[in-house]
Design a protein around this motif. Structure first.
Motif, PDB file in Angstrom:
ATOM      1  N   ALA A 247       4.854   4.009  -6.690  1.00  0.00           N
ATOM      2  CA  ALA A 247       4.134   3.114  -7.219  1.00  0.00           C
ATOM      3  C   ALA A 247       5.445   2.344  -8.299  1.00  0.00           C
ATOM      4  O   ALA A 247       6.422   0.770  -8.341  1.00  0.00           O
ATOM      5  CB  ALA A 247       2.680   2.591  -8.029  1.00  0.00           C
ATOM      6  N   LEU A 248       5.667   2.991  -9.395  1.00  0.00           N
ATOM      7  CA  LEU A 248       6.467   2.407 -10.397  1.00  0.00           C
ATOM      8  C   LEU A 248       8.067   2.200 -10.388  1.00  0.00           C
ATOM      9  O   LEU A 248       8.493   1.151 -10.846  1.00  0.00           O
ATOM     10  CB  LEU A 248       6.674   2.940 -11.696  1.00  0.00           C
ATOM     11  CG  LEU A 248       5.278   3.910 -12.651  1.00  0.00           C
ATOM     12  CD1 LEU A 248       5.372   4.507 -13.317  1.00  0.00           C
ATOM     13  CD2 LEU A 248       4.764   1.859 -13.243  1.00  0.00           C
ATOM     14  N   ASN A 249       8.630   2.960  -9.043  1.00  0.00           N
ATOM     15  CA  ASN A 249       9.574   2.982  -8.424  1.00  0.00           C
ATOM     16  C   ASN A 249       9.914   1.305  -7.427  1.00  0.00           C
ATOM     17  O   ASN A 249      11.170   0.973  -7.738  1.00  0.00           O
ATOM     18  CB  ASN A 249      10.470   4.072  -8.122  1.00  0.00           C
ATOM     19  CG  ASN A 249      10.338   5.162  -9.001  1.00  0.00           C
ATOM     20  OD1 ASN A 249      10.883   5.130 -10.284  1.00  0.00           O
ATOM     21  ND2 ASN A 249      10.442   6.570  -8.878  1.00  0.00           N
TER      22      ASN A 249
ATOM     23  N   HIS B 236       1.436  -0.962   0.165  1.00  0.00           N
ATOM     24  CA  HIS B 236      -0.436  -0.185  -0.149  1.00  0.00           C
ATOM     25  C   HIS B 236       1.003   1.090   0.056  1.00  0.00           C
ATOM     26  O   HIS B 236       1.739   0.852   0.446  1.00  0.00           O
ATOM     27  CB  HIS B 236      -0.890   0.215   1.535  1.00  0.00           C
ATOM     28  CG  HIS B 236      -2.276  -0.976   1.374  1.00  0.00           C
ATOM     29  ND1 HIS B 236      -2.748  -1.039   0.468  1.00  0.00           N
ATOM     30  CD2 HIS B 236      -1.606  -2.990   1.518  1.00  0.00           C
ATOM     31  CE1 HIS B 236      -3.998  -1.585   0.331  1.00  0.00           C
ATOM     32  NE2 HIS B 236      -3.187  -3.059   1.379  1.00  0.00           N
ATOM     33  N   ILE B 237       0.099   1.907  -0.637  1.00  0.00           N
ATOM     34  CA  ILE B 237       1.172   3.845  -0.678  1.00  0.00           C
ATOM     35  C   ILE B 237       0.486   3.883  -0.344  1.00  0.00           C
ATOM     36  O   ILE B 237      -0.649   4.932  -0.761  1.00  0.00           O
ATOM     37  CB  ILE B 237       1.956   3.796  -2.539  1.00  0.00           C
ATOM     38  CG1 ILE B 237       2.350   2.230  -2.544  1.00  0.00           C
ATOM     39  CG2 ILE B 237       2.073   5.468  -2.517  1.00  0.00           C
ATOM     40  CD1 ILE B 237       2.624   2.691  -4.227  1.00  0.00           C
ATOM     41  N   LEU B 238       0.451   5.562   0.955  1.00  0.00           N
ATOM     42  CA  LEU B 238      -0.039   6.166   1.164  1.00  0.00           C
ATOM     43  C   LEU B 238       0.639   7.687   0.784  1.00  0.00           C
ATOM     44  O   LEU B 238       2.405   8.139   1.524  1.00  0.00           O
ATOM     45  CB  LEU B 238      -0.387   5.960   2.230  1.00  0.00           C
ATOM     46  CG  LEU B 238      -1.014   7.551   3.291  1.00  0.00           C
ATOM     47  CD1 LEU B 238      -2.858   6.856   2.740  1.00  0.00           C
ATOM     48  CD2 LEU B 238      -1.222   6.408   4.774  1.00  0.00           C
TER      49      LEU B 238
ATOM     50  N   ARG C 225      -2.430   1.010  -4.586  1.00  0.00           N
ATOM     51  CA  ARG C 225      -1.160  -0.521  -4.135  1.00  0.00           C
ATOM     52  C   ARG C 225      -0.633  -1.104  -5.314  1.00  0.00           C
ATOM     53  O   ARG C 225      -1.238  -0.707  -6.872  1.00  0.00           O
ATOM     54  CB  ARG C 225      -2.687  -1.094  -3.555  1.00  0.00           C
ATOM     55  CG  ARG C 225      -3.705  -1.455  -4.412  1.00  0.00           C
ATOM     56  CD  ARG C 225      -4.649  -2.535  -3.825  1.00  0.00           C
ATOM     57  NE  ARG C 225      -5.543  -3.478  -4.868  1.00  0.00           N
ATOM     58  CZ  ARG C 225      -6.083  -4.417  -4.166  1.00  0.00           C
ATOM     59  NH1 ARG C 225      -6.962  -4.360  -2.917  1.00  0.00           N
ATOM     60  NH2 ARG C 225      -7.117  -4.618  -5.743  1.00  0.00           N
ATOM     61  N   LEU C 226      -0.389  -1.613  -5.265  1.00  0.00           N
ATOM     62  CA  LEU C 226       1.330  -2.643  -6.037  1.00  0.00           C
ATOM     63  C   LEU C 226       1.117  -3.805  -5.699  1.00  0.00           C
ATOM     64  O   LEU C 226       0.810  -4.372  -4.013  1.00  0.00           O
ATOM     65  CB  LEU C 226       2.551  -2.360  -5.910  1.00  0.00           C
ATOM     66  CG  LEU C 226       3.685  -2.663  -7.290  1.00  0.00           C
ATOM     67  CD1 LEU C 226       3.335  -2.482  -8.128  1.00  0.00           C
ATOM     68  CD2 LEU C 226       5.052  -2.443  -6.128  1.00  0.00           C
ATOM     69  N   ILE C 227      -0.394  -5.105  -6.742  1.00  0.00           N
ATOM     70  CA  ILE C 227      -0.292  -6.309  -6.705  1.00  0.00           C
ATOM     71  C   ILE C 227       0.828  -7.107  -7.301  1.00  0.00           C
ATOM     72  O   ILE C 227       0.839  -7.233  -9.256  1.00  0.00           O
ATOM     73  CB  ILE C 227      -1.115  -7.105  -6.753  1.00  0.00           C
ATOM     74  CG1 ILE C 227      -2.196  -5.634  -5.871  1.00  0.00           C
ATOM     75  CG2 ILE C 227      -1.589  -8.288  -6.596  1.00  0.00           C
ATOM     76  CD1 ILE C 227      -3.879  -5.831  -6.242  1.00  0.00           C
ATOM     77  N   ALA C 228       1.804  -8.113  -7.416  1.00  0.00           N
ATOM     78  CA  ALA C 228       2.628  -8.826  -8.501  1.00  0.00           C
ATOM     79  C   ALA C 228       1.542 -10.003  -8.607  1.00  0.00           C
ATOM     80  O   ALA C 228       1.363 -10.985  -7.560  1.00  0.00           O
ATOM     81  CB  ALA C 228       3.448  -9.898  -6.990  1.00  0.00           C
ATOM     82  N   ARG C 229       1.983  -9.656  -9.759  1.00  0.00           N
ATOM     83  CA  ARG C 229       0.676 -10.945 -11.297  1.00  0.00           C
ATOM     84  C   ARG C 229       2.175 -11.197 -11.853  1.00  0.00           C
ATOM     85  O   ARG C 229       2.536 -11.053 -13.370  1.00  0.00           O
ATOM     86  CB  ARG C 229      -0.243 -10.304 -11.593  1.00  0.00           C
ATOM     87  CG  ARG C 229      -0.539  -9.021 -10.307  1.00  0.00           C
ATOM     88  CD  ARG C 229      -2.268 -11.142 -10.516  1.00  0.00           C
ATOM     89  NE  ARG C 229      -3.049  -9.984  -9.584  1.00  0.00           N
ATOM     90  CZ  ARG C 229      -4.389  -9.628  -9.916  1.00  0.00           C
ATOM     91  NH1 ARG C 229      -4.705  -9.858 -10.966  1.00  0.00           N
ATOM     92  NH2 ARG C 229      -4.683  -9.391  -8.676  1.00  0.00           N
ATOM     93  N   GLY C 230       2.995 -12.776 -11.710  1.00  0.00           N
ATOM     94  CA  GLY C 230       3.932 -12.570 -11.972  1.00  0.00           C
ATOM     95  C   GLY C 230       5.156 -12.053 -11.992  1.00  0.00           C
ATOM     96  O   GLY C 230       5.268 -11.229 -10.974  1.00  0.00           O
ATOM     97  N   ALA C 231       5.291 -11.958 -13.446  1.00  0.00           N
ATOM     98  CA  ALA C 231       6.749 -10.486 -14.078  1.00  0.00           C
ATOM     99  C   ALA C 231       5.307  -9.609 -14.294  1.00  0.00           C
ATOM    100  O   ALA C 231       6.152  -8.262 -14.105  1.00  0.00           O
ATOM    101  CB  ALA C 231       7.226 -11.293 -15.118  1.00  0.00           C
TER     102      ALA C 231
ATOM    103  N   GLY D   5      -3.143   0.000  -8.430  1.00  0.00           N
ATOM    104  CA  GLY D   5      -4.700  -0.047  -8.891  1.00  0.00           C
ATOM    105  C   GLY D   5      -5.001   0.980  -7.652  1.00  0.00           C
ATOM    106  O   GLY D   5      -4.144   1.535  -6.346  1.00  0.00           O
ATOM    107  N   ARG D   6      -6.343   0.626  -7.516  1.00  0.00           N
ATOM    108  CA  ARG D   6      -6.873   1.557  -6.184  1.00  0.00           C
ATOM    109  C   ARG D   6      -6.402   3.282  -5.771  1.00  0.00           C
ATOM    110  O   ARG D   6      -6.097   3.329  -4.890  1.00  0.00           O
ATOM    111  CB  ARG D   6      -6.901   1.156  -4.990  1.00  0.00           C
ATOM    112  CG  ARG D   6      -7.372  -0.564  -4.975  1.00  0.00           C
ATOM    113  CD  ARG D   6      -9.051  -0.482  -5.468  1.00  0.00           C
ATOM    114  NE  ARG D   6     -10.151  -1.703  -5.093  1.00  0.00           N
ATOM    115  CZ  ARG D   6      -9.661  -3.084  -5.763  1.00  0.00           C
ATOM    116  NH1 ARG D   6      -9.022  -2.552  -6.517  1.00  0.00           N
ATOM    117  NH2 ARG D   6     -10.920  -3.338  -5.613  1.00  0.00           N
ATOM    118  N   VAL D   7      -5.674   3.283  -7.335  1.00  0.00           N
ATOM    119  CA  VAL D   7      -5.093   5.124  -7.035  1.00  0.00           C
ATOM    120  C   VAL D   7      -6.311   6.087  -6.379  1.00  0.00           C
ATOM    121  O   VAL D   7      -7.375   6.022  -7.288  1.00  0.00           O
ATOM    122  CB  VAL D   7      -4.064   5.031  -8.288  1.00  0.00           C
ATOM    123  CG1 VAL D   7      -3.761   6.552  -8.411  1.00  0.00           C
ATOM    124  CG2 VAL D   7      -3.158   3.886  -9.499  1.00  0.00           C
TER     125      VAL D   7
END
Length: 125
Positions: free
Chosen positions: A73-75, A27-29, A41-47, A52-54
């Motif tokens: 989030a990208l960093n 979670h990013i706040l 929020r950042l969710i791992a989906r494989g590679a 989401g939820r921006v």
């Protein structure tokens, strides 16, 4: 924060907002001395890192905060070793994500919230 933006402001059903990913994702706040102003929020989906939820509160919109949240989030995704980032953008804000290097793909769809979305992707060099 998400309740204020997604449930109260946008009318997304509460049952659609909360899911099991909230327990395991990053979670990013974003906040200042007045309190929380934005989140993602950042969710791992494989590679792939799914962002989401921006959400940014109305009083902080237009200040560049959304871009700062996305840059963070990208960093974080790059640092974690992900090769690509993806998200499911509300159609009304596709231009915002295009400005960050995301490219829309596939048709518009309703994700269950009553709001049209499109998948967007970008590599993480």
């Amino acid at each position: 924060m998400r309740r204020a933006v997604f449930i109260e402001e946008q009318g997304i059903p509460e049952a659609e907002e909360w899911d099991a990913a909230d327990e395991t994702c990053l979670h990013i706040l974003a906040e200042d001395d007045t309190g929380p102003l934005g989140t993602a929020r950042l969710i791992a989906r494989g590679a792939v890192a799914k962002i989401g939820r921006v959400a940014v509160l109305p009083q902080a919109r237009g200040t560049g905060l959304g871009r700062k949240i996305m840059d963070h989030a990208l960093n974080a995704a790059r640092t974690a070793g992900f090769a690509e980032a993806m998200l499911e953008s509300q159609v009304s804000v596709i231009g915002f994500y295009e400005g960050l290097g995301f490219v829309a793909e596939g048709p518009e769809y309703d994700d269950g919230s009553g709001i049209l979305h499109r998948v967007m992707r970008r590599p993480l060099p």
